[in-house]
Scaffold this motif. Structure first.
Motif, PDB file in Angstrom:
ATOM      1  N   GLY A 173       0.780  -1.424   0.090  1.00 19.61           N
ATOM      2  CA  GLY A 173      -0.143   0.004  -0.146  1.00 19.61           C
ATOM      3  C   GLY A 173       0.798   1.201   0.136  1.00 19.61           C
ATOM      4  N   PHE A 174       2.213   1.334   0.499  1.00 20.94           N
ATOM      5  CA  PHE A 174       3.052   2.461   0.565  1.00 20.94           C
ATOM      6  C   PHE A 174       4.324   2.242  -0.429  1.00 20.94           C
ATOM      7  CE2 PHE A 174       0.611   1.680   4.248  1.00 20.94           C
ATOM      8  CZ  PHE A 174      -0.111   2.834   4.485  1.00 20.94           C
ATOM      9  N   TYR A 175       4.136   1.286  -1.328  1.00 21.48           N
ATOM     10  CA  TYR A 175       5.554   0.914  -2.110  1.00 21.48           C
ATOM     11  C   TYR A 175       5.664   2.374  -2.855  1.00 21.48           C
ATOM     12  CZ  TYR A 175       7.829  -1.074  -5.784  1.00 21.48           C
ATOM     13  OH  TYR A 175       8.997  -1.545  -6.910  1.00 21.48           O
ATOM     14  N   GLU A 176       6.881   2.747  -3.145  1.00 19.91           N
ATOM     15  CA  GLU A 176       7.438   4.011  -3.656  1.00 19.91           C
ATOM     16  C   GLU A 176       6.665   5.260  -3.523  1.00 19.91           C
ATOM     17  OE1 GLU A 176       7.507   3.227  -7.800  1.00 19.91           O
ATOM     18  OE2 GLU A 176       9.263   1.801  -7.567  1.00 19.91           O
ATOM     19  N   SER A 220       6.501  10.543   3.897  1.00 16.00           N
ATOM     20  CA  SER A 220       5.440  11.529   4.648  1.00 16.00           C
ATOM     21  C   SER A 220       4.059  10.721   4.538  1.00 16.00           C
ATOM     22  CB  SER A 220       5.106  12.810   3.974  1.00 16.00           C
ATOM     23  OG  SER A 220       4.667  12.576   2.609  1.00 16.00           O
ATOM     24  N   CYS A 221       3.842   9.636   3.721  1.00 14.27           N
ATOM     25  CA  CYS A 221       2.785   8.972   3.640  1.00 14.27           C
ATOM     26  C   CYS A 221       2.653   7.678   4.593  1.00 14.27           C
ATOM     27  CB  CYS A 221       2.384   8.134   2.154  1.00 14.27           C
ATOM     28  SG  CYS A 221       2.220   9.637   0.967  1.00 14.27           S
ATOM     29  N   TYR A 222       3.676   7.322   5.125  1.00 11.52           N
ATOM     30  CA  TYR A 222       3.945   6.246   6.041  1.00 11.52           C
ATOM     31  C   TYR A 222       3.191   6.286   7.364  1.00 11.52           C
ATOM     32  CZ  TYR A 222       7.972   5.045   2.835  1.00 11.52           C
ATOM     33  OH  TYR A 222       8.675   4.873   1.573  1.00 11.52           O
ATOM     34  N   PRO A 223       2.465   5.297   7.610  1.00 10.21           N
ATOM     35  CA  PRO A 223       1.543   5.243   8.976  1.00 10.21           C
ATOM     36  C   PRO A 223       2.331   4.885   9.953  1.00 10.21           C
ATOM     37  CG  PRO A 223       0.918   3.423   7.601  1.00 10.21           C
ATOM     38  CD  PRO A 223       1.930   3.898   6.815  1.00 10.21           C
ATOM     39  N   TYR A 224       3.505   5.514  10.448  1.00  8.75           N
ATOM     40  CA  TYR A 224       4.241   5.104  11.485  1.00  8.75           C
ATOM     41  C   TYR A 224       3.321   5.353  12.937  1.00  8.75           C
ATOM     42  CZ  TYR A 224       8.431   4.656   8.713  1.00  8.75           C
ATOM     43  OH  TYR A 224       9.265   4.178   7.899  1.00  8.75           O
ATOM     44  N   GLU A 225       3.667   4.808  14.108  1.00  9.22           N
ATOM     45  CA  GLU A 225       2.921   5.083  15.317  1.00  9.22           C
ATOM     46  C   GLU A 225       3.666   6.591  15.653  1.00  9.22           C
ATOM     47  OE1 GLU A 225       1.178   5.723  17.990  1.00  9.22           O
ATOM     48  OE2 GLU A 225       0.612   3.636  17.493  1.00  9.22           O
ATOM     49  N   LYS A 226       2.758   7.558  16.039  1.00  5.41           N
ATOM     50  CA  LYS A 226       3.145   8.804  16.459  1.00  5.41           C
ATOM     51  C   LYS A 226       2.828   8.898  17.907  1.00  5.41           C
ATOM     52  CE  LYS A 226       1.878  10.789  11.828  1.00  5.41           C
ATOM     53  NZ  LYS A 226       0.939  11.627  11.100  1.00  5.41           N
ATOM     54  N   ASN A 227       2.186   8.138  18.552  1.00  7.32           N
ATOM     55  CA  ASN A 227       2.075   8.186  20.160  1.00  7.32           C
ATOM     56  C   ASN A 227       3.199   8.126  20.799  1.00  7.32           C
ATOM     57  OD1 ASN A 227       1.178   8.176  22.480  1.00  7.32           O
ATOM     58  ND2 ASN A 227      -0.245   6.694  22.341  1.00  7.32           N
ATOM     59  N   TYR A 253      11.683   3.089   4.804  1.00  3.00           N
ATOM     60  CA  TYR A 253      10.810   2.343   4.164  1.00  3.00           C
ATOM     61  C   TYR A 253       9.559   1.934   5.231  1.00  3.00           C
ATOM     62  CZ  TYR A 253      14.196  -1.078   5.478  1.00  3.00           C
ATOM     63  OH  TYR A 253      15.259  -1.710   6.277  1.00  3.00           O
ATOM     64  N   TYR A 254       8.323   1.532   4.598  1.00  8.41           N
ATOM     65  CA  TYR A 254       7.380   1.025   5.458  1.00  8.41           C
ATOM     66  C   TYR A 254       7.039  -0.746   5.139  1.00  8.41           C
ATOM     67  CZ  TYR A 254       3.127   0.598   8.262  1.00  8.41           C
ATOM     68  OH  TYR A 254       2.036   0.157   9.338  1.00  8.41           O
ATOM     69  N   VAL A 255       7.547  -1.585   6.187  1.00  9.54           N
ATOM     70  CA  VAL A 255       7.415  -2.811   5.877  1.00  9.54           C
ATOM     71  C   VAL A 255       5.843  -3.193   6.595  1.00  9.54           C
ATOM     72  CG1 VAL A 255       9.600  -3.241   6.072  1.00  9.54           C
ATOM     73  CG2 VAL A 255       8.177  -3.606   8.019  1.00  9.54           C
ATOM     74  N   SER A 258       3.307  -2.025  13.591  1.00  2.75           N
ATOM     75  CA  SER A 258       3.957  -0.776  14.026  1.00  2.75           C
ATOM     76  C   SER A 258       5.146  -0.926  14.579  1.00  2.75           C
ATOM     77  CB  SER A 258       3.028  -0.025  14.929  1.00  2.75           C
ATOM     78  OG  SER A 258       1.748   0.337  14.262  1.00  2.75           O
ATOM     79  N   HIS A 259       5.072  -2.055  15.481  1.00  9.24           N
ATOM     80  CA  HIS A 259       6.253  -2.640  16.447  1.00  9.24           C
ATOM     81  C   HIS A 259       7.462  -3.070  15.473  1.00  9.24           C
ATOM     82  CE1 HIS A 259       4.852  -1.961  20.427  1.00  9.24           C
ATOM     83  NE2 HIS A 259       3.589  -2.315  19.819  1.00  9.24           N
ATOM     84  N   ILE A 260       7.024  -3.833  14.306  1.00  4.15           N
ATOM     85  CA  ILE A 260       8.236  -4.433  13.382  1.00  4.15           C
ATOM     86  C   ILE A 260       8.900  -3.134  12.745  1.00  4.15           C
ATOM     87  CG2 ILE A 260       8.584  -5.543  11.216  1.00  4.15           C
ATOM     88  CD1 ILE A 260       6.145  -7.819  12.119  1.00  4.15           C
ATOM     89  N   ASN A 261       8.099  -2.086  12.385  1.00 11.21           N
ATOM     90  CA  ASN A 261       8.688  -1.017  11.730  1.00 11.21           C
ATOM     91  C   ASN A 261       9.710  -0.327  12.554  1.00 11.21           C
ATOM     92  OD1 ASN A 261       7.488  -0.158   8.808  1.00 11.21           O
ATOM     93  ND2 ASN A 261       6.015  -1.167   9.648  1.00 11.21           N
ATOM     94  N   LYS A 262       9.320  -0.145  13.838  1.00 11.03           N
ATOM     95  CA  LYS A 262      10.214   0.401  14.799  1.00 11.03           C
ATOM     96  C   LYS A 262      11.427  -0.318  14.901  1.00 11.03           C
ATOM     97  CE  LYS A 262      11.680   3.179  18.162  1.00 11.03           C
ATOM     98  NZ  LYS A 262      11.161   3.382  19.349  1.00 11.03           N
ATOM     99  N   TYR A 263      11.301  -1.621  14.915  1.00  9.21           N
ATOM    100  CA  TYR A 263      12.529  -2.701  15.279  1.00  9.21           C
ATOM    101  C   TYR A 263      13.426  -2.633  14.212  1.00  9.21           C
ATOM    102  CZ  TYR A 263      15.205  -6.954  16.479  1.00  9.21           C
ATOM    103  OH  TYR A 263      15.894  -7.743  17.225  1.00  9.21           O
ATOM    104  N   VAL A 264      13.018  -2.461  12.801  1.00  8.14           N
ATOM    105  CA  VAL A 264      13.822  -2.770  11.851  1.00  8.14           C
ATOM    106  C   VAL A 264      14.833  -1.474  11.695  1.00  8.14           C
ATOM    107  CG1 VAL A 264      12.571  -4.448  10.705  1.00  8.14           C
ATOM    108  CG2 VAL A 264      12.282  -2.175   9.959  1.00  8.14           C
ATOM    109  N   ILE A 265      14.485  -0.111  12.094  1.00  6.87           N
ATOM    110  CA  ILE A 265      15.310   0.966  11.826  1.00  6.87           C
ATOM    111  C   ILE A 265      16.596   0.612  12.375  1.00  6.87           C
ATOM    112  CG2 ILE A 265      15.546   3.382  12.812  1.00  6.87           C
ATOM    113  CD1 ILE A 265      12.431   3.666  12.874  1.00  6.87           C
ATOM    114  N   GLY A 266      17.662   0.989  11.520  1.00 10.52           N
ATOM    115  CA  GLY A 266      19.159   0.885  11.828  1.00 10.52           C
ATOM    116  C   GLY A 266      19.622  -0.496  11.981  1.00 10.52           C
ATOM    117  N   ARG A 267      18.805  -1.710  11.446  1.00 11.94           N
ATOM    118  CA  ARG A 267      19.227  -3.026  11.648  1.00 11.94           C
ATOM    119  C   ARG A 267      19.473  -3.378  10.099  1.00 11.94           C
ATOM    120  NH1 ARG A 267      18.320  -5.316  16.635  1.00 11.94           N
ATOM    121  NH2 ARG A 267      17.020  -3.948  17.969  1.00 11.94           N
ATOM    122  N   HIS A 268      19.110  -2.667   9.101  1.00 14.90           N
ATOM    123  CA  HIS A 268      19.343  -3.142   7.567  1.00 14.90           C
ATOM    124  C   HIS A 268      19.095  -4.737   7.354  1.00 14.90           C
ATOM    125  CE1 HIS A 268      21.605   0.625   7.457  1.00 14.90           C
ATOM    126  NE2 HIS A 268      22.318   0.223   8.512  1.00 14.90           N
TER     127      HIS A 268
END
Length: 787
Positions: free
Chosen positions: A658-661, A665-672, A686-688, A727-737
Motif C-alpha cells: 500500500g505504500f510502495y514507492e 510522509s505517507c507512511y503510517p508510523y506510530e506517532k503516540n 521504508y514501511y514494511v 507498527s512494532h516491526i517497523n520500529k524494530y528494523v530501524i538501523g538494523r538493515h
C-alpha cells in the motif's frame, strides 16, 4: 525565341503544348557520354568552394550533364540567338514568350556585363504565385559566397539565358570546375569569374517529369531511451501514416531485457507479425551508434531513404508522403532535411502551448540516402574518418555533434532543404518539435558519467550502458552496468565487472565476494554456482520453520495455503509447518506440527503473535530459518533462497504494497509518544508489512522476545499501536538493515489502492494476499467473529 531542353531519356515533356501556346518552341537535345570536353583544371577552386575533395560530389550523371551542356552551348545552330533558354525537361514558363523577351532585352542593355540570366528564383511545382500582367519582370544580382545549404535559390539549371557572346566563358566553367553544373556556376559567380543575375519572381516552375521515379521505399529509424510511453505513441503515429511504402526499425534502450520481453514487445507484436515493424533491444551507446542500431546487421538494400525519427517529436500523418513527393524532384542519391521556421510544443504550468520558431535543431527531420548511411557506418567503424571529412568538425560534444556530422555527410553527397516545398504545398502540421520533454539528445535523461565516456564516437563495449534484472538468493534488483562498474538500483551496492558476455556476467562486489550470474530464457540473470560467494547461503538443505496462525474461522484458509506452499515455498529444503489453532480436529500431514492455542478477539490475535511464537521457542531454536506467514497468504510462484538473509542482515521483511514507492510522509508510523512503537520524525526509510517476515532463527527469535516485551509494556499502559504488530516491526528494523523483499511477496488480490505503482510488479507476483473483505471469504466481521 527557342527553348532547348536537355533530357537524357529523349522524351518530350508533358508541358509541350503549354509551351507552344505561350509562344515558345521546344527542342530536345540528347545527352552525351563523350567526356573529352571536361578538363577538370580548377581542382583547388572546386575543393575550396565546397570544403572537401571535389571527387566526393562527382557522379557519372554529373559528368555527363557537364559535357552535354558544353555540347549544346557550342552548337552552331544557336550561335546567332541571344535569347535561347537552356534548361531541363521539367521547366514550364509562367509568362508569355514576348513578355519575357522584352524584359531580357532591357536587362542586356542595362547590364551588358551579365553572363547568365537565371529565370528560376526558388523551387515551386505549380504556376501558383506567377507574376501579374502588371508586374514588371525585374532581375537582381545572384547572391552567393560559398556553398549555402539554406540558399533561397532553386538548385539545378532548370531555365537560364546565356547571351551568345558569353557562352565560351560559361563553357570554360563547366569544363574546368569538377562540380555539378549548378554548383560550378555558383562557384564561378562567388569568385567573380561569372556575373549572374536572377529574376526576382519565378518566371518558370518545375513540372513533374514524364517518367516519374517509383515511390521511395523509406526506412523509419527510431531509437528510444527509457521513454516507453513516447515510444508507444510514436510507433502508433508511424503505423497511422498515410504513406504505405515504408517500414519502422526501432531500437529500444535503457530497460532490462525482461521488461522489454514482458511489457514492450506484447504491445507491438501485431505490427511485427504484419511485417510493418522491426523492434530490437540494445544497450545505450553514443547517438551515432544508437541511430545505426535501428538497422544494424539487417539487409537494407531494398530501401532508398532512411528517415531519422525522434520518439518525442510530433510528425504529421502525411510526413512520409511529403518526404516521398519531395524526393521525386531530386536525384536518387540526394538526402533531405527541414531547417527553417516551424512549430514548437512547449508547456507552461503543465499546459501544452504551441509556438513558432526557427528549427535550429534539425536532427529529427533528416532523411538520408543509402550512400550517407553507408558513410555513417564507416565513421562508426573508423572514427578517425570524421576529422578527414571535416577538420573543423572533429567530434567533441554530445548529441548535436552527431547531427552535425550527419548533416555534413548529407551536404557532401547531395541534399536539399524541404522548407520551401513544405511552405509552397501548405502542408499542415508537417512536424512539431517538442521542447518540454527530457530528451536524450538534449541531455535530460542521460547520466553524466555516460555523457563523459561517450564524448567521442566509440564502439567499445565499455561505453555501452546495459541494464540487467538479477535474481539473487539474497535480493532481487535491477543492475546497471557501465564503464566496467555495476550498481544495484535499490541498495546502491557497487561492483567491478570482471567479465561480461551476452550469456554471463561476473561481478566483484566492493563489500563482499565475486559472483557469477547466468542469463535465463526470459532475459533475466540468476546466481550460478561459480565464483567465491563469501556471503551467499550454503547450498546444503536448510531446516525451515513456517509459523501459521489459524484460529477461529481463519481455519478456512489453511488447506489452500498448505497445498500451495508445498508446491512453491523453498522447494528442495526441509520445511516444517507449525499450525497454531484452536481446532483440534484438523487433519495434518507428517510435516505439520499442531500447536494448540486459544482464539483471541481482534486485534489481540495479531498483537500478541510474538508471545504466541515464543511458546515453542525451544523447539524453534533447532531450525536454520523461521518465517511467519499470515493466515490469508497464498504462494502462487516459486519462492527460493532469495528470501534467505545473510549473516549481516539476519532478518527478512517485506515492503507494504500500500505504500510502495510513496514518500515517507505517507507512511503510517506510530506517532503516540507513549507507545514503544513510536518512530520520531526523520527516522525510517521504508514501511514494511506484518504479513510476511522471518530470517535466521536466532535473529527472528531475538526480535520476538524484544517485541513481545514492547507490546506487553504498551498494553500495561493501556496503549495499542496504530497498526498493532506491524507498527512494532517497523520500529524494530530501524538501523538494523534487514533483507527487504519487494511487494511481490505480499501482492493484494484486489488492487484497490496504490494501483499505479503496483501494476508494474504484477507479472512477478510470488505471494498473493487474499482480500478478507470479499463475500466469498465471509468478510472481515465474520472472520473475526464480530458477526
Amino acid at each position: 525565341m527557342k527553348c532547348v531542353l536537355i533530357v537524357s531519356s529523349g522524351e518530350m515533356a508533358e508541358g509541350a503544348s503549354e509551351l507552344h501556346r505561350m509562344g515558345y518552341e521546344l527542342e530536345l537535345y540528347p545527352s552525351t557520354r563523350d567526356l573529352s570536353s571536361l578538363k577538370d583544371t580548377r581542382e583547388k577552386e572546386s575543393a575550396a568552394f565546397i570544403g572537401r575533395d571535389p571527387c566526393s560530389a562527382e557522379r557519372s550523371h554529373v559528368r555527363s550533364l557537364r559535357a552535354s551542356f558544353i555540347q549544346v552551348l557550342e552548337d552552331r545552330r544557336y550561335a546567332g540567338n541571344d535569347l535561347i533558354i537552356f534548361g531541363e525537361s521539367d521547366a514550364v514558363p509562367m509568362v508569355a514568350s514576348s513578355r519575357l523577351e522584352a524584359a531580357l532585352r532591357k536587362e542586356m542593355e542595362e547590364h551588358p556585363e551579365t553572363d547568365i540570366f537565371r529565370l528560376f528564383h526558388h523551387a515551386v511545382w505549380s504556376p501558383q504565385g506567377n507574376p501579374f500582367e502588371s508586374d514588371e519582370l525585374l532581375f537582381e544580382d545572384f547572391k552567393t559566397g560559398g556553398t549555402d545549404s539554406n540558399t533561397a535559390y532553386v538548385w539545378g539549371t532548370h531555365a537560364m539565358v546565356i547571351p551568345s557572346c558569353k557562352r565560351k566563358k560559361v563553357i570554360q566553367v563547366f569544363a574546368d570546375y569538377r562540380l555539378p553544373t549548378d554548383v560550378a556556376l555558383e562557384a564561378a559567380n562567388s569568385s567573380g569569374e561569372l556575373n549572374i543575375r536572377v529574376a526576382r519572381h519565378n518566371l518558370f516552375y518545375q513540372h513533374e517529369r514524364t517518367k516519374k521515379r517509383p515511390a521511395c521505399r523509406i526506412a523509419a529509424c527510431l531509437a528510444s531511451y527509457r521513454r516507453l510511453t513516447d515510444l508507444q505513441r510514436q510507433i502508433w503515429c508511424m503505423m497511422d501514416q498515410s504513406y504505405e511504402n515504408f517500414h519502422v526499425f526501432a531500437a529500444v534502450k535503457g530497460i532490462p531485457e525482461t521488461t522489454y520481453r514482458k511489457t514492450v514487445l506484447p504491445l507491438f507484436e501485431h505490427f511485427i507479425q504484419e511485417g510493418r515493424l522491426t523492434m530490437r533491444l540494445f544497450p545505450n551507446k553514443n547517438q551515432l551508434s544508437n541511430f545505426l542500431d535501428t538497422v544494424r546487421d539487417l539487409d537494407i538494400s531494398n530501401y532508398d531513404l532512411f528517415a531519422k525519427i525522434d520518439d518525442d517529436d510530433l510528425y504529421g500523418r502525411d510526413y512520409f508522403k511529403s518526404v516521398n513527393d519531395f524526393h521525386q524532384h531530386l536525384p536518387p542519391e540526394f538526402s533531405s532535411y527541414y531547417c527553417g521556421f516551424g512549430q514548437y510544443l512547449n508547456a507552461r504550468g503543465g499546459y501544452p502551448l504551441c509556438g513558432n520558431g526557427f528549427f535550429s535543431c534539425f536532427g529529427p527531420t533528416m532523411v538520408f540516402s543509402r550512400d550517407v548511411l553507408e558513410k555513417l557506418i564507416t565513421c562508426e567503424q573508423e572514427p578517425g574518418r570524421i576529422s578527414e571529412i571535416s577538420p573543423r568538425l572533429g567530434h567533441s560534444g554530445y548529441g548535436f555533434t552527431e547531427d552535425n556530422l550527419m548533416h555534413k555527410l548529407m551536404i557532401d553527397t547531395g541534399s536539399c532543404n524541404r522548407i520551401r516545398y513544405v511552405q509552397e504545398m501548405s502542408l499542415p502540421m508537417h512536424l512539431v518539435i517538442q521542447t518540454n520533454n527530457a530528451s536524450v539528445i538534449r541531455g535530460g535523461l542521460v547520466p553524466g558519467d555516460f555523457r563523459g565516456r561517450n564524448w567521442r564516437i566509440s564502439t567499445s563495449r565499455a561505453n555501452a550502458e546495459s541494464l540487467m534484472e538479477i535474481s539473487h538468493p539474497q535480493w532481487y534488483d535491477i543492475v546497471r552496468v557501465f564503464d566496467g562498474r555495476a550498481c544495484r538500483f535499490q541498495r546502491n551496492d557497487w561492483a567491478d565487472v570482471l567479465s561480461l558476455t551476452d550469456e554471463e556476467v561476473t561481478l566483484k562486489w566492493d563489500q563482499w565476494g565475486t559472483e557469477t550470474f547466468r542469463r535465463k530464457e526470459d532475459g533475466s540473470f540468476f546466481l550460478s554456482g561459480n565464483g567465491n560467494q563469501q556471503h551467499s547461503p550454503s547450498s546444503r538443505k536448510k531446516k525451515v520453520a513456517v509459523l501459521y496462525i489459524s484460529t477461529g474461522r481463519y481455519i478456512t484458509f489453511w488447506k489452500d495455503f498448505y497445498t500451495a506452499s508445498k508446491q512453491y515455498f523453498l522447494p528442495g529444503h526441509d520445511v516444517r509447518y507449525f499450525l497454531f489453532t484452536d481446532h483440534d480436529e484438523v487433519k495434518t500431514a507428517d510435516d505439520v506440527t499442531l500447536v494448540s492455542k486459544p482464539f483471541y478477539p481482534w486485534p489481540m490475535e495479531t498483537l500478541r503473535r510474538f508471545e504466541t511464537f515464543l511458546s515453542i521457542e525451544k523447539e524453534l531454536q533447532e531450525y536454520d530459518y523461521i518465517y511467519f506467514m499470515n493466515g490469508t497468504l497464498l504462494p502462487v510462484s516459486p519462492i527460493g533462497e532469495e528470501i534467505f538473509p545473510n549473516d549481516r542482515q539476519g532478518l527478512a521483511v517485506t515492503l507494504h504494497p500500500g505504500f510502495y514507492e510513496l514518500p515517507r510522509s505517507c507512511y503510517p508510523y506510530e506517532k503516540n509518544g507513549m507507545s514503544e512503537a513510536r518512530i520520531p520524525p526523520g527516522q525510517g526509510e521504508y514501511y514494511v508489512a506484518g504479513g510476511f517476515n522471518g530470517g535466521k532463527a536466532r535473529d527472528f527469535l531475538s526480535m520476538c522476545r524484544e517485541l513481545a516485551g514492547a507490546v506487553k509494556r504498551d498494553l500495561d499502559n493501556g496503549i495499542i499501536a496504530v497498526w498493532h504488530d506491524e507498527s512494532h516491526i517497523n520500529k524494530y528494523v530501524i538501523g538494523r538493515h534487514p533483507l527487504v523483499l519487494g511487494p511481490e511477496y505480499l501482492f493484494p488480490e484486489t488492487l484497490v489502492f496504490n494501483r499505479y505503482h503496483l501494476m508494474g510488479l504484477k507479472h512477478r507476483v510470488k505471494i498473493l494476499v487474499k482480500d478478507k473483505s470479499l463475500s466469498k471469504y465471509g468478510g472481515h466481521a465474520w472472520l473475526r467473529k464480530q458477526s
